[in-house]
Design a protein around this motif. Structure first.
Motif, PDB file in Angstrom:
ATOM      1  N   THR A  53       0.819  -1.213   0.000  1.00  0.00           N
ATOM      2  CA  THR A  53       0.000   0.000   0.000  1.00  0.00           C
ATOM      3  C   THR A  53       0.854   1.265   0.000  1.00  0.00           C
ATOM      4  OG1 THR A  53      -1.486  -1.275   1.382  1.00  0.00           O
ATOM      5  CG2 THR A  53      -2.011   1.045   1.081  1.00  0.00           C
ATOM      6  N   HIS A  80      -8.370   0.572   2.611  1.00  0.00           N
ATOM      7  CA  HIS A  80      -7.374   1.386   1.907  1.00  0.00           C
ATOM      8  C   HIS A  80      -7.604   2.858   2.202  1.00  0.00           C
ATOM      9  CE1 HIS A  80      -4.993  -1.306  -0.350  1.00  0.00           C
ATOM     10  NE2 HIS A  80      -5.937  -1.738  -1.152  1.00  0.00           N
ATOM     11  N   ASP A 113      -5.686  -3.167  -7.021  1.00  0.00           N
ATOM     12  CA  ASP A 113      -5.211  -4.071  -5.973  1.00  0.00           C
ATOM     13  C   ASP A 113      -5.769  -5.477  -6.197  1.00  0.00           C
ATOM     14  OD1 ASP A 113      -3.811  -4.804  -3.765  1.00  0.00           O
ATOM     15  OD2 ASP A 113      -5.245  -4.014  -2.310  1.00  0.00           O
TER      16      ASP A 113
HETATM   17 MG    MG Z   1      -2.994  -5.010   0.481  1.00  0.00          MG
END
Ligand code: MG
Ligand code: ADP
Length: 666
Positions: free
Chosen positions: A294, A324, A379
């Motif tokens: 991230t 996130h 992602d």
């Molecule tokens: Mg991740």
């Protein structure tokens, strides 16, 4: 007819058969030839009745003397025939095929292939394959030779497919498109010969030789496709150009509450180099769960922000999108970045100024203006289809794209399938992460394990995940799965009487999911019972025990990902793999989890032991299945890669390849 002709060009293949072929993925003559047999029956021993021995598989040419339908004592409909040749008589038995009597009437000459057995203590042929011999001679096709057996679908029998393939082979023009030296170097037969050998072999060696060539084509095709995608991509120019301000970016990195790993720094440099260029980045970032992907993406987003452009981050589930959003808000707390979490409930006019959009695949269809997006992050990319990815990228002009995955795709596979992407790998974990102690727990230790878990909850204030496998192989949960996890949940409630349990599965409404998850995060529940579909990316540092039911049903990479849910805080963590298997391959695989803590190592091991379909789950979108070749054939993958690269570099040497691949459907 040639390889690109539609299957409907074959005589007697109309819309109904077209549909059936479609189900096998066959649309063209070429597809038909690449529908390779799953096995061969050796009917090549042609003999006479007086020479038959029990258990032999033989072919005999005989005349039908008589044939009748009877019911056995157990009520099975049987067809009992008597046949003869010049050396004697023999009984033949079939089951449940009354229609045979129409074809195999007395006096008819037939070729029969099958295994010699006994009926009423006399030698007989049981359920042989048959073929009518015509007067001209005894040239047989379905009997009397190596006979291919095809993967079937209802309504397309092997016999029928065999005939169609023969017809197609007889009239199709099959051109070689690879130059001689390539064939010689890899010891390959010509394409036409390969197709003959696979479908009409004289022996198994021939079949194998033909298969080798078709496998080569199959993988070469994948290699070329990704290289062509790559060169097409490189024709693009970014819409929103970025200037990289290293010192400003360095300030952000300095502000992080931790020091980057060497791997993260290296990857960030690779990404920043791409982001400063005019050709849009198309990079795959692989890194184990917890390796810190991230923050790498965040640095890229920061670079876009410094240029006044926006970033789009797409997660596979709402839970992960929310996570996130929260994580990035924390990382950017000292800077003036604004994030917007796009959910179905957010209204456009509420958005305000935004530097980073976070959302799920619903982003693709949202009405938000994405023209200022310079950087797109996807992602857990294997969950998105290639199509979805392309749509999203299209929505944003030509941005830089970073796809991130925790699936440790073995290098060979990555370079073939994702050969169009540049690859960055996070090879090390942040400091201070301890290894998750892993045990394979046999059934007889279940009670003991439960007691131990209860104690850990009391003495260590541990929180526990319990993951139940899906019953059927599918990516989404069926009602059966929900029932099964729900009943296990009730069962566990009666085991853990003094603890609080939560249940999480994919059929819960998102608001309920969020509630269950928050209760777990806040420590209001001790144990979270979940299906594997309920993602995995969630970050709950206080959870220290991961218990997995029916562990043998998971691929090692999948187990490793689940295991990565714990061991995120400072406390010692554990992974308990429950399984009934005490020996054999399933056990060996699970035992590897006790020793290895590298996702890549485990994925490679599973690739060797089981093949890729098993590693990633059968229905993972975006992962190509090979029909003929095998992903563990590293030599083949290497050889085809070299040829594919040479084709791109020296197209003149391969005049026929270009036309071939422009039209190809394989
Ligand atoms: Mg991740
Ligand atoms: P993943 O690769 O699974 O997406 P994350 O990016 O969620 O991993 O990172 C996992 C955790 O590790 C997060 O809490 C993050 O803040 C932390 N982290 C990331 N990089 C480092 C580092 N270099 N040192 C210490 N902690 C880190």
């Amino acid at each position: 007819m040639d390889l690109n002709s539609p299957i409907s060009d074959l005589p007697k293949v109309g819309p109904i058969f077209e549909k059936k072929f479609e189900r096998l993925g066959i649309n063209t003559i070429e597809n038909l030839f690449y529908h390779v047999p799953s096995r061969y029956l050796d009917y090549s021993l042609i003999t006479t009745i007086n020479k038959l021995r029990a258990d032999e598989t033989v072919t005999i040419h005989v005349k039908i003397v008589s044939i009748t339908n009877i019911f056995s004592k157990r009520g099975v409909r049987m067809q009992i025939g008597s046949v003869e040749d010049e050396t004697g008589k023999l009984m033949v038995v079939w089951f449940n095929q009354p229609f045979l009597l129409k074809m195999l009437y007395p006096g008819r000459l037939v070729s029969l292939s099958g295994k010699v057995g006994f009926f009423n203590r006399k030698l007989c042929l049981s359920s042989p394959d048959y073929e009518i011999l015509d007067e001209e001679g005894d040239q047989t096709f379905h009997t009397g030779r190596f006979v291919p057996v095809y993967p079937e679908t209802s309504g397309l029998s092997s016999k029928w497919l065999r005939t169609k393939i023969r017809d197609a082979f007889a009239v199709s023009e099959i051109k070689e498109y690879l130059p001689k030296d390539v064939l010689t170097r890899s010891d390959l037969v010509s394409l036409k010969e390969a197709i003959r050998e696979v479908h009409f072999p004289e022996n198994l060696e021939e079949a194998e030789e033909g298969r080798k060539r078709l496998a080569f084509n199959e993988v070469l095709n994948l290699q070329l496709k990704s290289l062509i995608r790559k060169s097409n991509w490189k024709e693009n120019r970014v819409t929103n150009k970025l200037k990289i301000d290293s010192s400003a970016i360095y300030k952000f990195i300095e502000s992080l509450p931790f020091k980057l790993t060497d791997s993260q720094s290296k990857t960030i440099n690779e990404i920043l180099k791409d982001l400063g260029g005019e050709i849009p980045m198309n990079r795959l970032l692989e890194g184990d769960v917890g390796s810190g992907k991230t923050v790498v993406a965040a640095v890229g987003a920061f670079a876009a922000f410094l240029n006044g452009y926006q970033t789009l981050i797409m997660a596979p589930t709402q839970i992960l999108a929310t996570q996130h959003y929260e994580t990035l808000n924390r990382l950017f707390s000292k800077f003036k970045l604004r994030l917007s979490l796009l959910t179905s409930s957010v209204k456009l006019h509420d958005l305000g100024r935004t530097d980073i959009f976070v959302g799920t695949h619903s982003l693709i269809h949202s009405k938000v203006d994405f023209s200022k997006v310079a950087f797109v992050v996807i992602d857990e990319q294997h969950r998105f289809g290639v199509e979805q990815r392309r749509h999203l990228v299209k929505r944003t002009g030509t941005p830089h794209v970073l796809t991130m995955t925790a699936t440790p795709i073995p290098r060979t596979v990555a370079l073939t399938t994702y050969g169009d992407l540049d690859l960055s790998v996070l090879t090390e974990m942040p400091k201070g992460r301890q290894k998750v102690t892993t045990w394979v727990v046999p059934e007889e230790k279940r009670e003991g394990a439960y007691e131990w878990m209860k104690k850990q909850i009391v003495t260590e204030k541990s929180q526990i995940f319990i993951v139940c496998p899906l019953i059927e192989d599918s990516e989404t949960e069926t009602m059966k799965d929900i029932k099964s996890v729900t009943s296990e949940f009730l069962n566990l409630k009666s085991v853990f009487i003094n603890q609080k349990l939560g249940l999480l599965h994919g059929r819960l409404k998102s608001i309920e999911k969020e509630k269950v998850l928050n209760e777990f995060r806040e420590g209001k529940t001790d144990i979270l019972v979940a299906t594997p579909v309920v993602e995995v990316g969630i970050d709950i540092p206080n959870a220290t025990i991961m218990m997995i039911e029916g562990a043998e049903r998971f691929g090692l990479a999948g187990l490793h990902q689940l295991r990565g849910r714990v061991g995120r805080g400072s406390k010692q963590s554990y992974c308990l793999l429950f399984s009934n298997f005490h020996s054999g391959m399933a056990y060996t695989r699970l035992k590897a989890m006790e020793k290895s803590h590298s996702g890549f190592e485990l994925a490679e091991l599973d690739l060797k032991l089981r093949g890729p379909g098993e590693i990633f789950g059968t229905a993972q979108s975006g992962f190509p299945e090979l029909k003929i070749a095998s992903w563990n054939n590293f030599e083949l993958i290497k050889a085809t890669k070299e040829v594919a690269e040479d084709i791109i570099k020296n197209p003149k040497k391969y005049p026929l390849v270009k036309t071939k691949f422009e039209a190809s459907t394989v």
